[in-house]
Scaffold this motif. Sequence first.
Motif, PDB file in Angstrom:
ATOM      1  N   VAL A   1     -31.717  -5.302 -14.760  1.00 38.63           N
ATOM      2  CA  VAL A   1     -33.159  -5.453 -14.990  1.00 38.63           C
ATOM      3  C   VAL A   1     -33.519  -5.059 -16.418  1.00 38.63           C
ATOM      4  CG1 VAL A   1     -35.433  -4.599 -14.303  1.00 38.63           C
ATOM      5  CG2 VAL A   1     -33.778  -5.239 -12.577  1.00 38.63           C
ATOM      6  N   LEU A   2     -32.936  -3.977 -16.914  1.00 37.25           N
ATOM      7  CA  LEU A   2     -33.231  -3.572 -18.293  1.00 37.25           C
ATOM      8  C   LEU A   2     -32.737  -4.602 -19.305  1.00 37.25           C
ATOM      9  CD1 LEU A   2     -32.654   0.275 -18.367  1.00 37.25           C
ATOM     10  CD2 LEU A   2     -34.794  -0.966 -18.462  1.00 37.25           C
ATOM     11  N   VAL A   3     -31.582  -5.186 -19.069  1.00 38.11           N
ATOM     12  CA  VAL A   3     -31.070  -6.214 -19.980  1.00 38.11           C
ATOM     13  C   VAL A   3     -31.964  -7.450 -19.937  1.00 38.11           C
ATOM     14  CG1 VAL A   3     -29.154  -7.824 -20.331  1.00 38.11           C
ATOM     15  CG2 VAL A   3     -28.700  -5.400 -20.000  1.00 38.11           C
ATOM     16  N   LEU A   4     -32.404  -7.834 -18.748  1.00 37.50           N
ATOM     17  CA  LEU A   4     -33.296  -8.988 -18.639  1.00 37.50           C
ATOM     18  C   LEU A   4     -34.632  -8.723 -19.327  1.00 37.50           C
ATOM     19  CD1 LEU A   4     -32.600 -10.154 -14.988  1.00 37.50           C
ATOM     20  CD2 LEU A   4     -31.968 -11.316 -17.104  1.00 37.50           C
ATOM     21  N   LEU A   5     -35.153  -7.516 -19.201  1.00 33.24           N
ATOM     22  CA  LEU A   5     -36.394  -7.178 -19.903  1.00 33.24           C
ATOM     23  C   LEU A   5     -36.193  -7.208 -21.417  1.00 33.24           C
ATOM     24  CD1 LEU A   5     -37.834  -4.274 -17.729  1.00 33.24           C
ATOM     25  CD2 LEU A   5     -38.785  -6.555 -18.014  1.00 33.24           C
ATOM     26  N   THR A   6     -35.025  -6.784 -21.873  1.00 37.62           N
ATOM     27  CA  THR A   6     -34.726  -6.823 -23.304  1.00 37.62           C
ATOM     28  C   THR A   6     -34.675  -8.265 -23.802  1.00 37.62           C
ATOM     29  OG1 THR A   6     -33.450  -4.808 -23.084  1.00 37.62           O
ATOM     30  CG2 THR A   6     -33.097  -6.079 -25.076  1.00 37.62           C
ATOM     31  N   PHE A   7     -34.051  -9.134 -23.029  1.00 37.10           N
ATOM     32  CA  PHE A   7     -33.955 -10.537 -23.431  1.00 37.10           C
ATOM     33  C   PHE A   7     -35.305 -11.247 -23.372  1.00 37.10           C
ATOM     34  CE2 PHE A   7     -29.234 -10.672 -22.281  1.00 37.10           C
ATOM     35  CZ  PHE A   7     -28.877 -10.514 -23.614  1.00 37.10           C
ATOM     36  N   CYS A   8     -36.221 -10.732 -22.567  1.00 35.59           N
ATOM     37  CA  CYS A   8     -37.556 -11.334 -22.502  1.00 35.59           C
ATOM     38  C   CYS A   8     -38.411 -10.951 -23.703  1.00 35.59           C
ATOM     39  CB  CYS A   8     -38.269 -10.918 -21.222  1.00 35.59           C
ATOM     40  SG  CYS A   8     -37.592 -11.682 -19.759  1.00 35.59           S
ATOM     41  N   GLY A   9     -37.916 -10.055 -24.536  1.00 33.63           N
ATOM     42  CA  GLY A   9     -38.629  -9.714 -25.758  1.00 33.63           C
ATOM     43  C   GLY A   9     -39.514  -8.490 -25.654  1.00 33.63           C
ATOM     44  N   LYS A  10     -39.271  -7.636 -24.710  1.00 29.02           N
ATOM     45  CA  LYS A  10     -40.062  -6.411 -24.604  1.00 29.02           C
ATOM     46  C   LYS A  10     -39.745  -5.505 -25.787  1.00 29.02           C
ATOM     47  CE  LYS A  10     -41.985  -6.118 -20.346  1.00 29.02           C
ATOM     48  NZ  LYS A  10     -43.269  -5.637 -20.012  1.00 29.02           N
ATOM     49  N   PRO A  11     -40.753  -4.873 -26.370  1.00 36.35           N
ATOM     50  CA  PRO A  11     -40.480  -3.910 -27.443  1.00 36.35           C
ATOM     51  C   PRO A  11     -39.775  -2.672 -26.887  1.00 36.35           C
ATOM     52  CG  PRO A  11     -42.853  -4.222 -27.123  1.00 36.35           C
ATOM     53  CD  PRO A  11     -42.162  -5.105 -26.162  1.00 36.35           C
ATOM     54  N   ARG A  12     -39.162  -1.933 -27.783  1.00 35.99           N
ATOM     55  CA  ARG A  12     -38.339  -0.794 -27.377  1.00 35.99           C
ATOM     56  C   ARG A  12     -39.139   0.276 -26.638  1.00 35.99           C
ATOM     57  NH1 ARG A  12     -33.372   1.355 -30.743  1.00 35.99           N
ATOM     58  NH2 ARG A  12     -33.121  -0.875 -30.824  1.00 35.99           N
ATOM     59  N   LYS A  13     -40.341   0.575 -27.099  1.00 35.22           N
ATOM     60  CA  LYS A  13     -41.160   1.601 -26.439  1.00 35.22           C
ATOM     61  C   LYS A  13     -41.569   1.155 -25.040  1.00 35.22           C
ATOM     62  CE  LYS A  13     -42.989   3.923 -30.459  1.00 35.22           C
ATOM     63  NZ  LYS A  13     -44.153   4.449 -31.134  1.00 35.22           N
ATOM     64  N   ALA A  14     -41.929  -0.096 -24.892  1.00 31.23           N
ATOM     65  CA  ALA A  14     -42.293  -0.609 -23.569  1.00 31.23           C
ATOM     66  C   ALA A  14     -41.078  -0.628 -22.649  1.00 31.23           C
ATOM     67  CB  ALA A  14     -42.876  -2.008 -23.686  1.00 31.23           C
ATOM     68  N   LEU A  15     -39.920  -0.886 -23.240  1.00 31.66           N
ATOM     69  CA  LEU A  15     -38.683  -0.893 -22.459  1.00 31.66           C
ATOM     70  C   LEU A  15     -38.349   0.501 -21.917  1.00 31.66           C
ATOM     71  CD1 LEU A  15     -36.525  -2.907 -21.628  1.00 31.66           C
ATOM     72  CD2 LEU A  15     -35.231  -2.248 -23.635  1.00 31.66           C
ATOM     73  N   VAL A  16     -38.607   1.523 -22.719  1.00 29.61           N
ATOM     74  CA  VAL A  16     -38.373   2.901 -22.270  1.00 29.61           C
ATOM     75  C   VAL A  16     -39.308   3.245 -21.119  1.00 29.61           C
ATOM     76  CG1 VAL A  16     -38.568   5.329 -22.954  1.00 29.61           C
ATOM     77  CG2 VAL A  16     -37.449   3.700 -24.463  1.00 29.61           C
ATOM     78  N   VAL A  17     -40.581   2.847 -21.241  1.00 28.11           N
ATOM     79  CA  VAL A  17     -41.553   3.119 -20.182  1.00 28.11           C
ATOM     80  C   VAL A  17     -41.158   2.376 -18.906  1.00 28.11           C
ATOM     81  CG1 VAL A  17     -43.959   2.792 -19.490  1.00 28.11           C
ATOM     82  CG2 VAL A  17     -43.418   3.610 -21.778  1.00 28.11           C
ATOM     83  N   GLU A  18     -40.787   1.108 -19.043  1.00 28.00           N
ATOM     84  CA  GLU A  18     -40.366   0.323 -17.878  1.00 28.00           C
ATOM     85  C   GLU A  18     -39.092   0.900 -17.266  1.00 28.00           C
ATOM     86  OE1 GLU A  18     -41.732  -2.346 -16.311  1.00 28.00           O
ATOM     87  OE2 GLU A  18     -43.483  -2.110 -17.593  1.00 28.00           O
ATOM     88  N   GLY A  19     -38.187   1.380 -18.102  1.00 32.87           N
ATOM     89  CA  GLY A  19     -36.951   1.977 -17.604  1.00 32.87           C
ATOM     90  C   GLY A  19     -37.219   3.218 -16.776  1.00 32.87           C
ATOM     91  N   LYS A  20     -38.169   4.041 -17.213  1.00 29.75           N
ATOM     92  CA  LYS A  20     -38.526   5.238 -16.444  1.00 29.75           C
ATOM     93  C   LYS A  20     -39.145   4.853 -15.103  1.00 29.75           C
ATOM     94  CE  LYS A  20     -39.150   8.393 -20.292  1.00 29.75           C
ATOM     95  NZ  LYS A  20     -40.093   9.219 -21.047  1.00 29.75           N
ATOM     96  N   LYS A  21     -40.008   3.848 -15.121  1.00 30.71           N
ATOM     97  CA  LYS A  21     -40.612   3.382 -13.870  1.00 30.71           C
ATOM     98  C   LYS A  21     -39.550   2.823 -12.935  1.00 30.71           C
ATOM     99  CE  LYS A  21     -45.108   1.990 -15.685  1.00 30.71           C
ATOM    100  NZ  LYS A  21     -45.971   0.823 -15.932  1.00 30.71           N
ATOM    101  N   LEU A  22     -38.652   2.016 -13.482  1.00 27.91           N
ATOM    102  CA  LEU A  22     -37.586   1.428 -12.676  1.00 27.91           C
ATOM    103  C   LEU A  22     -36.684   2.493 -12.059  1.00 27.91           C
ATOM    104  CD1 LEU A  22     -36.410  -1.613 -14.801  1.00 27.91           C
ATOM    105  CD2 LEU A  22     -37.386  -1.673 -12.526  1.00 27.91           C
ATOM    106  N   THR A  23     -36.364   3.491 -12.833  1.00 20.21           N
ATOM    107  CA  THR A  23     -35.502   4.561 -12.331  1.00 20.21           C
ATOM    108  C   THR A  23     -36.139   5.246 -11.135  1.00 20.21           C
ATOM    109  OG1 THR A  23     -34.620   4.908 -14.540  1.00 20.21           O
ATOM    110  CG2 THR A  23     -34.308   6.683 -12.958  1.00 20.21           C
ATOM    111  N   GLY A  24     -37.405   5.549 -11.241  1.00 17.44           N
ATOM    112  CA  GLY A  24     -38.113   6.189 -10.130  1.00 17.44           C
ATOM    113  C   GLY A  24     -38.211   5.302  -8.909  1.00 17.44           C
ATOM    114  N   GLU A  25     -38.565   4.025  -9.120  1.00 20.62           N
ATOM    115  CA  GLU A  25     -38.715   3.114  -7.989  1.00 20.62           C
ATOM    116  C   GLU A  25     -37.384   2.853  -7.291  1.00 20.62           C
ATOM    117  OE1 GLU A  25     -40.603  -0.448  -9.315  1.00 20.62           O
ATOM    118  OE2 GLU A  25     -42.401   0.611  -9.978  1.00 20.62           O
ATOM    119  N   ILE A  26     -36.349   2.607  -8.063  1.00 17.74           N
ATOM    120  CA  ILE A  26     -35.040   2.323  -7.467  1.00 17.74           C
ATOM    121  C   ILE A  26     -34.507   3.558  -6.749  1.00 17.74           C
ATOM    122  CG2 ILE A  26     -32.631   1.779  -7.991  1.00 17.74           C
ATOM    123  CD1 ILE A  26     -33.644  -0.090 -10.175  1.00 17.74           C
ATOM    124  N   SER A  27     -34.678   4.726  -7.330  1.00 16.25           N
ATOM    125  CA  SER A  27     -34.201   5.963  -6.689  1.00 16.25           C
ATOM    126  C   SER A  27     -34.921   6.225  -5.376  1.00 16.25           C
ATOM    127  CB  SER A  27     -34.391   7.150  -7.619  1.00 16.25           C
ATOM    128  OG  SER A  27     -33.665   6.962  -8.791  1.00 16.25           O
TER     129      SER A  27
END
Length: 146
Positions: free
Chosen positions: A87-113
């Motif tokens: 999911v993080l790689v796909l978000l990176t390829f979609c053109g998300k900026p690095r700061k937004a990617l970090v925020v999305e990564g934190k959300k994803l980690t919590g949701e998946i866990s």
Amino acid sequence: MFIRIMSKRRTWAFLFVSVYSLLLSSSWNLLKSVLSWYDSSASNSGNAFGWPALYASVALGAIFGLLAMAAALAVAVPATLMTWITVLVLLTFCGKPRKALVVEGKKLTGEISRLVLRVLIREGKFVAAVCAVLGYFALVRNIKES
């Protein structure tokens, strides 16, 4: 040196096998102690259908439920990690900026866990309930035959 040792795949495989063999041996000893307690209490009280069988079957169900959760965890952790990376790689390829990617990564980690934890607990409770019911009938049948 510690980082170099811990970065080896063999080290993690050894730790994984060691932890699970310790878990299996301790649970085996716990199972034997529950069954020996049941045999002694059922022979002392003469009531094989009552509380001793119920207590022993619930303890056996709990042990098997925890073992099922540990086994499912061994499968769930690598699958969760691969999902998170994908999911993080796909978000990176979609053109998300690095700061937004970090925020999305934190959300994803919590949701998946949370999702993995809910599934593990649900599966563990199901296995524990089935094993408790089957254990009760097996314990009662064992005392009837002897």
